[in-house]
Design an enzyme around this catalytic site. Structure first.
Site, PDB file in Angstrom:
ATOM      1  CD  GLU A   1       2.030   0.328  20.280  1.00 14.47           C
ATOM      2  OE1 GLU A   1       1.897   1.221  20.199  1.00 14.47           O
ATOM      3  OE2 GLU A   1       2.790  -0.833  19.431  1.00 14.47           O
TER       4      GLU A   1
ATOM      5  CB  ALA B   1       7.177   4.604  12.235  1.00  8.68           C
TER       6      ALA B   1
ATOM      7  N   GLY C   1       1.420  -1.215  -0.149  1.00  6.29           N
ATOM      8  CA  GLY C   1      -0.219  -0.002  -0.108  1.00  6.29           C
ATOM      9  C   GLY C   1       1.277   1.319   0.089  1.00  6.29           C
ATOM     10  NE  ARG C   2      -2.197   5.468   2.667  1.00  5.50           N
ATOM     11  CZ  ARG C   2      -3.823   5.078   2.898  1.00  5.50           C
ATOM     12  NH1 ARG C   2      -4.571   5.594   1.673  1.00  5.50           N
ATOM     13  NH2 ARG C   2      -4.199   4.124   3.742  1.00  5.50           N
ATOM     14  CB  ILE C   3       4.006   2.447   4.357  1.00  5.98           C
ATOM     15  CG1 ILE C   3       2.819   4.198   5.187  1.00  5.98           C
ATOM     16  CG2 ILE C   3       5.092   2.280   5.176  1.00  5.98           C
ATOM     17  CD1 ILE C   3       2.645   3.840   7.085  1.00  5.98           C
TER      18      ILE C   3
ATOM     19  CB  THR D   1       7.612   0.472  10.605  1.00  4.38           C
ATOM     20  OG1 THR D   1       7.013   0.135   9.380  1.00  4.38           O
ATOM     21  CG2 THR D   1       8.572   0.606  10.632  1.00  4.38           C
ATOM     22  CB  SER D   2       2.329  -2.661  10.216  1.00  8.73           C
ATOM     23  OG  SER D   2       2.779  -4.429  10.708  1.00  8.73           O
ATOM     24  NE  ARG D   3      -1.851   0.247  14.410  1.00 13.51           N
ATOM     25  CZ  ARG D   3      -1.365   1.698  14.281  1.00 13.51           C
ATOM     26  NH1 ARG D   3       0.013   1.290  13.575  1.00 13.51           N
ATOM     27  NH2 ARG D   3      -2.391   2.949  13.519  1.00 13.51           N
TER      28      ARG D   3
ATOM     29  CG  HIS E   1       3.414   3.538  17.840  1.00  8.75           C
ATOM     30  ND1 HIS E   1       2.575   2.493  18.111  1.00  8.75           N
ATOM     31  CD2 HIS E   1       3.210   3.592  16.607  1.00  8.75           C
ATOM     32  CE1 HIS E   1       1.258   3.118  17.129  1.00  8.75           C
ATOM     33  NE2 HIS E   1       2.131   3.454  16.503  1.00  8.75           N
TER      34      HIS E   1
HETATM   35  P1  NAD Z   1      -2.588   0.543   2.957  1.00 12.09           P
HETATM   36  O1  NAD Z   1      -4.644   0.779   3.838  1.00 12.09           O
HETATM   37  O2  NAD Z   1      -1.942   2.234   2.166  1.00 12.09           O
HETATM   38  O3  NAD Z   1      -1.722  -0.218   2.739  1.00 12.09           O
HETATM   39  C1  NAD Z   1      -1.932  -1.163   3.466  1.00 12.09           C
HETATM   40  C2  NAD Z   1      -1.639  -2.690   2.677  1.00 12.09           C
HETATM   41  O4  NAD Z   1      -2.022  -3.924   3.088  1.00 12.09           O
HETATM   42  C3  NAD Z   1      -3.310  -2.569   1.294  1.00 12.09           C
HETATM   43  O5  NAD Z   1      -2.123  -2.876   0.201  1.00 12.09           O
HETATM   44  C4  NAD Z   1      -3.170  -3.867   1.845  1.00 12.09           C
HETATM   45  O6  NAD Z   1      -3.813  -4.558   0.440  1.00 12.09           O
HETATM   46  C5  NAD Z   1      -2.190  -4.716   2.076  1.00 12.09           C
HETATM   47  N1  NAD Z   1      -2.791  -5.913   2.905  1.00 12.09           N
HETATM   48  C6  NAD Z   1      -3.744  -6.291   3.303  1.00 12.09           C
HETATM   49  N2  NAD Z   1      -3.902  -7.925   4.003  1.00 12.09           N
HETATM   50  C7  NAD Z   1      -2.848  -8.329   3.837  1.00 12.09           C
HETATM   51  C8  NAD Z   1      -1.895  -9.061   4.254  1.00 12.09           C
HETATM   52  N3  NAD Z   1      -2.364 -10.354   4.723  1.00 12.09           N
HETATM   53  N4  NAD Z   1      -0.739  -9.462   3.788  1.00 12.09           N
HETATM   54  C9  NAD Z   1       0.381  -8.709   2.685  1.00 12.09           C
HETATM   55  N5  NAD Z   1      -0.526  -6.992   2.910  1.00 12.09           N
HETATM   56  C10 NAD Z   1      -1.455  -7.375   3.314  1.00 12.09           C
HETATM   57  O7  NAD Z   1      -1.756   1.228   4.321  1.00 12.09           O
HETATM   58  P2  NAD Z   1      -0.186   2.146   4.718  1.00 12.09           P
HETATM   59  O8  NAD Z   1      -0.732   3.563   4.339  1.00 12.09           O
HETATM   60  O9  NAD Z   1       0.472   1.997   3.816  1.00 12.09           O
HETATM   61  O10 NAD Z   1      -0.673   1.904   6.336  1.00 12.09           O
HETATM   62  C11 NAD Z   1      -0.203   0.864   6.565  1.00 12.09           C
HETATM   63  C12 NAD Z   1      -0.042   0.229   8.137  1.00 12.09           C
HETATM   64  O11 NAD Z   1       1.276   0.639   8.991  1.00 12.09           O
HETATM   65  C13 NAD Z   1      -0.977   1.017   8.865  1.00 12.09           C
HETATM   66  O12 NAD Z   1      -2.425   0.240   9.037  1.00 12.09           O
HETATM   67  C14 NAD Z   1      -1.008   1.270  10.203  1.00 12.09           C
HETATM   68  O13 NAD Z   1      -1.501   0.373  10.932  1.00 12.09           O
HETATM   69  C15 NAD Z   1       0.734   1.316  10.549  1.00 12.09           C
HETATM   70  N6  NAD Z   1       1.062   2.437  10.639  1.00 12.09           N
HETATM   71  C16 NAD Z   1       2.631   2.717  11.524  1.00 12.09           C
HETATM   72  C17 NAD Z   1       2.812   4.349  11.759  1.00 12.09           C
HETATM   73  C18 NAD Z   1       3.728   3.377  13.057  1.00 12.09           C
HETATM   74  O14 NAD Z   1       3.974   4.768  13.330  1.00 12.09           O
HETATM   75  N7  NAD Z   1       4.775   2.973  13.592  1.00 12.09           N
HETATM   76  C19 NAD Z   1       2.689   4.666  10.397  1.00 12.09           C
HETATM   77  C20 NAD Z   1       2.319   4.914  10.348  1.00 12.09           C
HETATM   78  C21 NAD Z   1       1.149   3.768   9.626  1.00 12.09           C
END
Ligand code: NAD
Length: 386
Positions: free
Chosen positions: A312, A336, A177-179, A281-283, A334
């Site tokens: 957390e 990032a 996705g975006r990140i 860095t996700s969840r 947390h």
């Molecule tokens: P996004 O929705 O643009 O991208 C997430 C991607 O994950 C999507 O393309 C989705 O299809 C994919 N996905 C869903 N299920 C999956 C699976 N089982 N296996 C592989 N890929 C799968 O979201 P984003 O903006 O890229 O952000 C991603 C996540 O990062 C957020 O949901 C948030 O939890 C986390 N995040 C953490 C911090 C931090 O401070 N650590 C900061 C920003 C975001």
């Protein structure tokens, strides 16, 4: 004179908004962006303490008749909150891109739109994941401790330890996705081979552009071996990578056909190379922490760098704090997205604070013709589709 066309003050759009006198409660201080609301006549109360308010406190504030609630990932937002807001709560504006703390089903049942702050934290989070990868593999934390604790007795070809290069290695990006995509762009400069996995969204155009950039670097002699990028299965990504970087949302069982809860467990960690590193860095709940601690203790993998945790702040008795694995387990708070402009800019195109406030205003002030499905930062549009 922002609206010279409105000579009659009664007709002035700002006057109309101020007549409505929206009330908002923010569960944390998001900086000067709050003033944008106050300048528009909003009455805004901000929870004054740095820690999260108790849920009972949020319920009390919601019940008091607020129109909007500003939340962040620390607040559990579910039917109890929406019930307390019945008849007056119109929007929940989340200061984060992840929204696993908000019960989407409950929001939809109560027909409350909620917004998030996607995009503006993409680059900050992606670069942090990239830096964590280097910090971990080059053992910078351990190396600095050596110097600070006066244990740097000599220069030696391989003692007391060595790290691993990042340049030219193979990285698996889980979630494009975006990140995930922003992270990939940063890997190009390090001539990495890139394995992509995403069951729901595959951006083949993007992958093609990246391959063209990698090819150009190779054709111009900037890199000896031609690096590559491709989509593969989860198993192939995890098995072949030297680094695995996780960029998925937290999706529990029942929330998706491909849930991400404990995506990394004893089984999948066991599939990784013993020389590989995991970066998350996700969840937190995407990784089974007990399994990861075991994998690190027993050297199934070379190391892990984490920014997020199942609970957390990280509890004092977490197995991840085991001193035996301290040299190969980096633990960030947390952090990032914690860059100045990203967190606090009141500009909705640059900062989480600005975007959060804009999402709130869109709903309360009825932007986009009052059509929630057209408001760019509303997440649960499905609840309002006709
Ligand atoms: P996004 O929705 O643009 O991208 C997430 C991607 O994950 C999507 O393309 C989705 O299809 C994919 N996905 C869903 N299920 C999956 C699976 N089982 N296996 C592989 N890929 C799968 O979201 P984003 O903006 O890229 O952000 C991603 C996540 O990062 C957020 O949901 C948030 O939890 C986390 N995040 C953490 C911090 C931090 O401070 N650590 C900061 C920003 C975001």
């Amino acid at each position: 004179m922002p609206f010279p066309a409105f000579e009659n003050q009664k007709e002035h759009p700002l006057t109309k908004i101020m007549e409505k006198h929206f009330r908002v409660f923010a569960t944390c201080d998001i900086g000067e962006a709050i003033n944008l609301l106050r300048e528009r006549g909003y009455e805004v109360e901000v929870y004054p303490h740095p820690e999260a308010p108790p849920k009972s406190f949020i319920i009390e504030k919601v019940r008091s008749g607020i129109d909007g609630l500003i939340t962040t990932l620390r607040d559990q937002i579910d039917a109890e909150i929406f019930e307390a807001g019945k008849g007056h709560l119109k929007v929940v504006a989340q200061y984060a891109v992840g929204f696993d703390n908000i019960n989407r089903g409950d929001a939809n049942r109560y027909k409350i739109p909620f917004t998030n702050t996607a995009d503006v934290l993409t680059e900050a989070t992606a670069e942090f994941a990239f830096f964590m990868m280097g910090e971990l593999a080059r053992r910078m934390w351990t190396a600095e401790h050596l110097t600070r604790e006066n244990n740097w007795g000599y220069w030696h070809p391989y003692l007391p330890f060595l790290g691993d290069e990042v340049t030219g290695k193979t990285v698996a990006v889980i979630g494009t996705g975006r990140i995930g995509l922003a992270f990939i762009k940063k890997c190009v400069g390090f001539d990495m081979n890139i394995l992509c996995y995403d069951p729901a969204y595959q951006n083949h155009e993007f992958v093609k552009s990246i391959q063209e950039m990698l090819d150009l670097r190779h054709a111009r002699g900037l890199v000896k071996e031609r690096p590559w990028i491709k989509y593969v299965s989860f198993e192939d990504a995890v098995r072949q990578a030297d680094f695995v970087s996780v960029h998925v949302p937290l999706l529990r069982k029942g929330e998706s056909d491909t849930p991400t809860y404990h995506l990394f467990n004893e089984h999948t960690l066991g599939d990784m190379k013993s020389t590989a590193y995991l970066i998350n860095t996700s969840r937190g709940p995407v990784i089974d922490e007990a399994a990861l601690a075991r994998a690190l203790r027993e050297n199934w993998i070379a190391g892990a760098a984490l920014d997020v945790y199942e609970k957390e702040p990280l509890p004092p008795d977490s197995p991840l704090r085991d001193p035996v694995i301290a040299d190969r387990c980096r633990l960030m708070p947390h952090f990032a997205s914690a860059a100045r402009i990203t967190r606090l800019s009141p500009d909705p195109d640059r900062g989480m604070a600005g975007r959060c406030v804009q999402g709130l205003r869109d709903v309360l002030e009825g932007h986009c013709g009052g059509d929630v499905t057209k408001m760019p930062y509303v997440v649960n549009k499905e609840a309002f589709a006709r």
